[in-house]
Scaffold this motif. Structure first.
Motif, short mmCIF file in Angstrom:
data_model
loop_
_atom_site.label_atom_id
_atom_site.label_comp_id
_atom_site.label_asym_id
_atom_site.label_seq_id
_atom_site.Cartn_x
_atom_site.Cartn_y
_atom_site.Cartn_z
N VAL A 5 29.45 -47.69 117.83
CA VAL A 5 30.34 -47.30 116.74
C VAL A 5 29.60 -46.37 115.79
CG1 VAL A 5 31.79 -48.09 114.82
CG2 VAL A 5 31.53 -49.52 116.87
N VAL A 6 30.19 -45.24 115.50
CA VAL A 6 29.64 -44.33 114.48
C VAL A 6 30.71 -44.16 113.40
CG1 VAL A 6 28.91 -41.97 113.96
CG2 VAL A 6 28.10 -43.11 116.04
N VAL A 7 30.30 -44.36 112.14
CA VAL A 7 31.20 -44.22 111.00
C VAL A 7 30.73 -43.04 110.16
CG1 VAL A 7 32.16 -45.32 108.94
CG2 VAL A 7 31.59 -46.71 110.96
N ILE A 8 31.62 -42.10 109.90
CA ILE A 8 31.29 -40.95 109.06
C ILE A 8 31.80 -41.22 107.66
CG2 ILE A 8 31.50 -38.46 108.73
CD1 ILE A 8 32.30 -38.25 111.69
N GLY A 9 30.88 -41.47 106.73
CA GLY A 9 31.26 -41.75 105.36
C GLY A 9 30.79 -43.13 104.94
N ALA A 10 30.31 -43.24 103.68
CA ALA A 10 29.73 -44.50 103.22
C ALA A 10 30.24 -44.89 101.85
CB ALA A 10 28.20 -44.43 103.21
N LYS A 34 25.93 -40.99 106.13
CA LYS A 34 26.35 -40.66 104.77
C LYS A 34 25.72 -39.34 104.34
CE LYS A 34 22.91 -43.62 102.42
NZ LYS A 34 22.42 -42.87 101.27
N ARG A 35 26.53 -38.52 103.69
CA ARG A 35 26.07 -37.19 103.31
C ARG A 35 25.15 -37.23 102.11
NH1 ARG A 35 30.64 -32.81 102.04
NH2 ARG A 35 30.89 -34.19 100.25
N GLU A 36 25.46 -38.09 101.13
CA GLU A 36 24.69 -38.13 99.89
C GLU A 36 23.60 -39.20 99.96
OE1 GLU A 36 28.02 -38.61 99.89
OE2 GLU A 36 28.77 -36.66 99.21
N GLU A 37 22.44 -38.86 99.43
CA GLU A 37 21.36 -39.84 99.34
C GLU A 37 21.76 -40.99 98.43
OE1 GLU A 37 18.05 -41.60 100.42
OE2 GLU A 37 18.35 -39.53 101.07
N ILE A 96 24.69 -37.05 118.16
CA ILE A 96 24.80 -38.50 118.25
C ILE A 96 26.05 -38.84 119.06
CG2 ILE A 96 25.03 -40.65 116.93
CD1 ILE A 96 23.79 -39.01 114.54
N ARG A 97 25.86 -39.60 120.13
CA ARG A 97 26.97 -39.99 120.98
C ARG A 97 27.57 -41.31 120.49
NH1 ARG A 97 27.54 -36.75 125.16
NH2 ARG A 97 25.80 -35.36 125.66
N TRP A 98 28.85 -41.49 120.76
CA TRP A 98 29.54 -42.70 120.30
C TRP A 98 30.56 -43.15 121.34
CZ3 TRP A 98 34.56 -40.99 120.26
CH2 TRP A 98 34.76 -39.63 119.97
N GLU A 99 30.86 -44.44 121.27
CA GLU A 99 31.96 -44.97 122.09
C GLU A 99 33.24 -45.00 121.24
OE1 GLU A 99 33.10 -48.86 124.83
OE2 GLU A 99 31.09 -48.67 123.99
N LYS A 100 33.09 -45.39 119.97
CA LYS A 100 34.18 -45.37 119.00
C LYS A 100 33.69 -44.67 117.74
CE LYS A 100 36.85 -48.08 121.57
NZ LYS A 100 38.16 -47.69 122.14
N LEU A 101 34.56 -43.84 117.18
CA LEU A 101 34.21 -43.08 115.99
C LEU A 101 35.22 -43.40 114.88
CD1 LEU A 101 32.42 -40.73 114.75
CD2 LEU A 101 34.28 -39.20 115.45
N VAL A 102 34.73 -43.54 113.65
CA VAL A 102 35.61 -43.77 112.50
C VAL A 102 35.35 -42.70 111.46
CG1 VAL A 102 36.37 -45.38 110.72
CG2 VAL A 102 35.52 -46.26 112.92
N ILE A 103 36.40 -41.99 111.08
CA ILE A 103 36.29 -40.96 110.04
C ILE A 103 36.69 -41.58 108.71
CG2 ILE A 103 37.08 -38.70 109.27
CD1 ILE A 103 37.83 -38.11 112.19
N ALA A 104 35.76 -41.60 107.76
CA ALA A 104 36.01 -42.15 106.43
C ALA A 104 35.45 -41.17 105.40
CB ALA A 104 35.38 -43.52 106.29
N THR A 105 35.94 -39.92 105.48
CA THR A 105 35.36 -38.84 104.69
C THR A 105 35.94 -38.71 103.29
OG1 THR A 105 36.88 -37.41 105.93
CG2 THR A 105 34.59 -37.43 106.63
N GLY A 106 36.92 -39.55 102.95
CA GLY A 106 37.38 -39.60 101.56
C GLY A 106 38.16 -38.40 101.10
N SER A 107 37.97 -38.06 99.83
CA SER A 107 38.74 -36.99 99.20
C SER A 107 37.87 -36.21 98.24
CB SER A 107 39.94 -37.57 98.45
OG SER A 107 39.49 -38.51 97.46
N LYS A 108 38.40 -35.09 97.75
CA LYS A 108 37.70 -34.28 96.76
C LYS A 108 38.69 -33.86 95.68
CE LYS A 108 38.41 -30.38 99.88
NZ LYS A 108 37.76 -29.44 100.82
N PRO A 109 38.22 -33.57 94.48
CA PRO A 109 39.15 -33.22 93.40
C PRO A 109 39.92 -31.94 93.68
CG PRO A 109 36.96 -33.70 92.54
CD PRO A 109 36.82 -33.60 94.02
N ALA A 110 41.21 -31.97 93.35
CA ALA A 110 42.01 -30.75 93.39
C ALA A 110 41.65 -29.90 92.18
CB ALA A 110 43.49 -31.10 93.36
#
Length: 445
Positions: A5-10, A34-37, A96-110
Motif C-alpha cells: 500500500v502506498v499513500v500519497i499525502g500525510a 509526504k511532500r512537506e517535512e 516506487i511500485r504498489w499493489e494498492k494506491l491511495v491518493i490523499a493530496t488534499g486541497s489548496k486555497p482558491a
C-alpha cells in the motif's frame, strides 16, 4: 522499492488510511509519502494567530501516529502516477511500485483573479508551515487587516487576529457562513463579531490597490478600505493534478470514487478534500472539505483495500460542521432550511432553547439554541443547527447520527438521554428534545 500500500499525502485522510490499512491488514507493507517535512493540523491553523503561541504549536505529529504501527514514511513529492505499471515517480527520482494506491493530496486555497492580487502583503491560508510562519510575522507587523471571505476559515482567522489587538475587517459578498447556516444563525455570529470589534462590510472586491505593497481594497461600489495586510479566504480547490495526469476520472468537484472510495482504476483509491462528494439527500456533487469527512472516507478505504470488510450503505456525505468564534460555538449538519426548500422539500422547523447546565447558576453555563429541520411528509430529519457554548460541539454529533439513520421527529422526541447538572441541560428542557417536540406539534396541525 515495492509496497503493498502506498499513500500519497500525510494529512488527516492519508494518516487515517495508513492506520486503518495496518490494523485491517497487519501483514501488508504500507508507505506514506509526504511532500512537506513539517505538516500542519489543518483545523488548528486559524489559532496560530492568537490562542496558540504560533505555528510551531500546530504541528501534525505524523511519525507519532504511524511509526509505532510499522508504517514507513518518505518525505518527497510524487510527480507522476503510472496506473499500468502500478508505480509512482517522485521529484527525487525514485520509482516506487504498489499493489494498492491511495491518493490523499488534499486541497489548496482558491485565489481570486481580481487585479492587485500579486501585491506584497496579500496572502491566502494554505496548509504550508513556512508560508504560515511568514504570514504570522506579517500579521504581527500590520495594524489594519482586511479578510476577504465569510466562511469558517475567514471568521476564525479574523477572530484570532483580533485577539492580537489588530483592526480587523471582513469583506463578505452575501452573509456569514451562508452555505452552512440559516440567516438567524448568521445574524448571531455577526452580532458577536461586531461586539468584539470586528467590522463586517458587505460587497464585492473590484481590485487591490498599492504601490508594490497592498494599501487599499476597492469594492465594486467604489468603497475603499485601508489595509496593511489582506488575507484571501474564499474557499479551497481539490488537488487533482496527479489524478488528471494519470487518466483517472475527475470532475470539477474532485476525483470520482465509488462507495468504497475506489477511483476509476480498481486498485487506486482516493480520500479527503481531493475527492468529489455528493450530498446525502440530493446526490448532487458539492465542495465539502472537512478533516472529519476525510477520516471517515479514509477508514472506509483502509478497511476495504484488499477485500470488502466494512459495508457502506450510502456513499453520500453529510456535511457536519462546528466552529468557535468570538466566544460563540456554532454547529450544523445536513441541509439548512433555505437549502431544503430550494430542493423542493416541504419542511417543518422546530426550535429548542435553554441553558446547558442545571441550575443555570453554574459559572460555565451558556444558552443553547437548537433548530431542527424535518420533512413534512414523514417527519424525517433533514438538518440541524445549534448555537451556544462548547457543549454544542458534541450535541451536533448526535444529530449527525440522527440524519444518517434518517430518524423522525417522533424518534428524536423519545430519545433516551443521560443528564447531569455539571455537564448537560436539564432533562426537562434538553434542547434537542424541545426542538423535536416543537416540530411534532406543528406536524400535527
Amino acid at each position: 522499492m515495492k509496497y503493498d500500500v502506498v499513500v500519497i499525502g500525510a494529512s488527516a485522510g492519508g494518516i487515517t488510511t495508513a492506520i486503518s490499512a495496518r490494523k485491517f491488514y497487519p501483514d501488508k507493507s504500507v508507505l506514506v509519502i509526504k511532500r512537506e517535512e513539517v505538516g500542519m493540523i489543518p483545523c488548528g491553523i486559524p489559532y496560530i494567530f492568537g490562542t496558540l503561541g504560533g505555528v510551531d504549536d500546530d504541528i501534525l505529529p505524523v511519525e507519532k501516529f504511524l511509526k509505532p504501527l510499522g508504517v514507513e514514511i518518505l518525505t518527497d513529492e510524487v510527480t507522476e502516477i503510472d496506473p499500468r505499471g502500478k508505480l509512482v515517480r517522485t521529484k527525487s527520482g525514485k520509482e516506487i511500485r504498489w499493489e494498492k494506491l491511495v491518493i490523499a493530496t488534499g486541497s489548496k486555497p482558491a485565489k481570486p483573479d481580481f487585479p492587485g492580487g500579486e501585491l506584497e502583503g496579500v496572502y491566502t491560508v494554505p496548509k504550508d508551515y513556512h508560508y504560515l510562519k511568514e504570514l504570522r510575522e506579517r500579521v504581527e507587523e500590520a495594524q489594519r487587516v482586511v479578510i476577504v471571505g465569510g466562511g469558517f476559515i475567514a471568521l476564525e482567522v479574523g477572530d484570532e487576529i483580533r485577539k492580537l489587538g489588530k483592526d480587523v475587517t471582513l469583506i463578505v459578498r452575501s452573509r456569514l457562513l451562508r452555505s452552512s447556516f440559516d440567516p438567524e444563525f448568521s445574524e448571531m455570529v455577526e452580532e458577536r463579531l461586531k461586539e468584539r470589534g470586528i467590522k463586517v462590510v458587505y460587497g464585492q472586491v473590484e481590485r487591490l490597490l498599492g504601490d508594490g505593497k497592498v494599501e487599499k481594497v476597492r469594492l465594486v461600489d467604489g468603497t475603499e478600505l485601508p489595509a496593511d495586510l489582506v488575507i484571501l479566504s474564499v474557499g479551497y480547490r481539490p488537488n487533482v493534478e496527479l489524478a488528471v495526469k494519470a487518466g483517472l476520472k475527475v470532475t470539477r468537484y474532485g476525483i470520482w470514487t465509488d462507495e468504497y472510495m475506489r477511483t476509476s482504476h480498481p486498485d487506486i483509491f482516493a480520500v479527503g478534500d481531493c475527492v468529489e462528494h455528493r450530498d446525502f439527500f440530493t446526490g448532487k456533487p458539492y465542495p465539502l472539505m472537512l478533516a472529519s469527512t476525510a477520516t471517515f472516507e479514509a477508514r472506509i478505504a483502509g478497511a476495504n483495500l484488499f477485500k470488502l470488510q466494512i459495508v457502506r450503505e450510502n456513499r453520500r456525505t453529510i456535511g457536519v460542521y462546528s466552529t468557535h468564534i468570538a466566544g460563540l460555538t456554532l454547529a450544523a449538519a445536513g441541509l439548512t432550511e433555505e437549502a431544503a426548500k430550494k430542493e423542493g422539500f416541504e419542511v417543518i422547523v422546530g426550535y429548542g432553547k435553554g441553558p446547558d447546565r442545571h441550575p443555570a447558576k453554574f459559572p460555565d453555563t451558556s444558552m443553547v439554541t437548537v433548530k431542527l429541520i424535518f420533512s413534512r411528509d414523514r417527519g424525517a430529519i433533514l438538518g440541524a443547527q445549534i448555537a451556544g457554548g462548547k457543549s454544542v460541539g458534541e450535541m451536533i454529533n448526535i444529530l449527525a447520527l440522527a440524519i444518517q439513520k434518517r430518524l423522525t421527529a417522533s424518534e428524536l422526541y423519545t430519545l433516551q438521554i443521560a443528564t447531569h447538572p455539571l455537564l448537560t441541560a436539564s432533562p426537562v428542557g434538553y434542547q434537542i428534545l424541545q426542538a423535536a417536540e416543537d416540530a411534532l406539534a406543528k406536524l400535527r396541525t
